[in-house]
Scaffold this active site. Structure first.
Site, PDB file in Angstrom:
ATOM      1  N   ASP A  87     104.357  42.645 -14.583  1.00  0.00           N
ATOM      2  CA  ASP A  87     105.438  43.045 -13.692  1.00  0.00           C
ATOM      3  C   ASP A  87     106.524  41.980 -13.616  1.00  0.00           C
ATOM      4  OD1 ASP A  87     104.266  45.455 -13.183  1.00  0.00           O
ATOM      5  OD2 ASP A  87     103.543  44.950 -11.180  1.00  0.00           O
ATOM      6  N   GLY A  88     106.154  40.711 -13.727  1.00  0.00           N
ATOM      7  CA  GLY A  88     107.151  39.646 -13.713  1.00  0.00           C
ATOM      8  C   GLY A  88     108.122  39.765 -14.879  1.00  0.00           C
ATOM      9  N   ASN A 159     111.999  43.810  -5.979  1.00  0.00           N
ATOM     10  CA  ASN A 159     110.844  43.612  -5.100  1.00  0.00           C
ATOM     11  C   ASN A 159     111.249  43.302  -3.668  1.00  0.00           C
ATOM     12  OD1 ASN A 159     108.709  44.179  -6.771  1.00  0.00           O
ATOM     13  ND2 ASN A 159     108.120  42.059  -7.130  1.00  0.00           N
ATOM     14  N   ASP A 191     109.279  31.181   9.899  1.00  0.00           N
ATOM     15  CA  ASP A 191     109.615  30.604   8.594  1.00  0.00           C
ATOM     16  C   ASP A 191     110.742  31.381   7.938  1.00  0.00           C
ATOM     17  OD1 ASP A 191     107.658  28.731   8.918  1.00  0.00           O
ATOM     18  OD2 ASP A 191     106.418  29.377   7.227  1.00  0.00           O
ATOM     19  N   THR A 202     103.812  45.579  -2.662  1.00  0.00           N
ATOM     20  CA  THR A 202     102.536  45.115  -3.230  1.00  0.00           C
ATOM     21  C   THR A 202     102.599  43.663  -3.691  1.00  0.00           C
ATOM     22  OG1 THR A 202     103.172  45.856  -5.453  1.00  0.00           O
ATOM     23  CG2 THR A 202     102.035  47.446  -4.040  1.00  0.00           C
ATOM     24  N   TYR A 204     105.038  39.900  -2.762  1.00  0.00           N
ATOM     25  CA  TYR A 204     105.154  38.849  -1.748  1.00  0.00           C
ATOM     26  C   TYR A 204     104.907  39.424  -0.356  1.00  0.00           C
ATOM     27  CZ  TYR A 204     107.201  34.456   0.095  1.00  0.00           C
ATOM     28  OH  TYR A 204     107.422  33.252   0.714  1.00  0.00           O
ATOM     29  N   LEU A 206     102.923  41.719   0.617  1.00  0.00           N
ATOM     30  CA  LEU A 206     101.495  41.872   0.891  1.00  0.00           C
ATOM     31  C   LEU A 206     100.859  40.533   1.257  1.00  0.00           C
ATOM     32  CD1 LEU A 206      99.215  43.954   0.936  1.00  0.00           C
ATOM     33  CD2 LEU A 206      98.772  43.416  -1.467  1.00  0.00           C
TER      34      LEU A 206
END
Length: 296
Positions: A87-88, A159, A191, A202, A204, A206
């Site tokens: 996916d990256g 994303n 933060d 699905t 970061y 998650l």
């Protein structure tokens, strides 16, 4: 693109009849440093070339194969882009492909965006080329997000967009105020804040305890990151106007899909909404629940 007539070349028994053709450009982006991905890219290049397709390899893959290549940023000049990796790699490809359809080949990672296995890649890519030439290629769209401030629009994110302080953890963070369609949802110290697409739910999101959202749902997810108090993650319509006002620090950063980073002076307001150009996905759809089973 000019029509030409050529006989089909049939490397796998898939194509068996002469058809009318025109010159088609296909880009291939393979996961950098992955020999399996580079080998498959070379194999696809050979088969596509036999069909009269012009193939453009990304620069890193071309170097691995001792061929000429082009920057990924020029993949928007093609008719179809094949992404080989995880996916990256798909997200990296999408940044250069803009609105060009992308077909993802999954080499064993989670694969929410890559539905095609390496053993079927040649067959599926050639079949997709054929359907494109017949004007019948099935393309799905996945939304992208853009962060905006007065006078600046950030890189589109498939994303998530993250708005956070200059550093995370104890003693870091920023003051936040999150509004949806103008109404206050939450405020305090955190933060940061993450706004995700269903695709990005699905990823970061998650890891920050945000909810899973099926890829077919038209929604955005708003998740506070390590908030002091705060509110639960929120799912809103995808056309909602989400804004994050940042205070109580000298600077903050906006990050699109973990790569495009912009530092901001505070106080400021960051607005996050749908980008004009979605990601366009070709080929068979990924099985959302099968991919979930591969998550750690």
């Amino acid at each position: 693109m000019l029509p030409v007539v050529a006989a089909s070349v049939d490397p796998g028994g898939l194509l068996a009849r002469p058809v009318n053709r025109y010159v088609m450009d296909v880009g291939i982006v393979a996961q950098k440093g992955n020999s399996r991905a580079a080998f498959l890219a070379g194999t696809l290049r050979e088969h596509l070339g036999e069909l009269g397709v012009d193939v453009r390899l990304d620069a890193a893959t071309a170097t691995a194969l001792d061929r000429d290549g082009v920057p990924v940023a020029r993949m928007d000049e093609t008719d179809l882009v094949v992404s080989i990796g995880g996916d990256g790699t798909f997200l990296f490809t999408a940044r250069g492909a803009a609105g060009t359809p992308i077909l993802g080949v999954n080499l064993g990672e989670v694969g929410f965006l890559n539905a095609v296995g390496p053993e079927e890649a040649v067959e599926v890519v050639l079949a997709t080329v054929e359907t494109f030439r017949d004007g019948e290629m099935d393309v799905r769209e996945a939304p992208r997000l853009e962060p905006r401030t007065d006078g600046w629009t950030g890189a589109p994110a498939a994303n998530e967009v993250v708005v956070q302080g200059p550093r995370r953890g104890h003693g870091g963070g920023v003051g936040i105020e999150v509004r949806v369609d103008g109404s206050l949802y939450t405020g305090g110290h955190a933060d940061g804040v993450l706004v995700a697409t269903p695709t990005g739910s699905t990823a970061y999101n998650l890891s920050e305890r945000g909810p899973l959202v099926h890829s077919t749902v038209d929604a955005l997810v708003v998740t506070e990151m390590c908030a002091e108090g705060g509110m639960p993650p929120l799912v809103v319509d995808d056309d909602a106007a989400v804004s994050v006002t940042l205070t109580d620090a000298e600077t903050a950063v906006v990050v699109s899909d973990g790569r495009a980073i912009r530092e901001l002076d505070l106080p400021t307001e960051v607005r996050v909404g749908l980008a004009d150009t979605p990601v366009r996905i070709a080929g068979p759809p990924a099985d959302f629940f099968e991919a979930l089973g591969k998550l750690d």
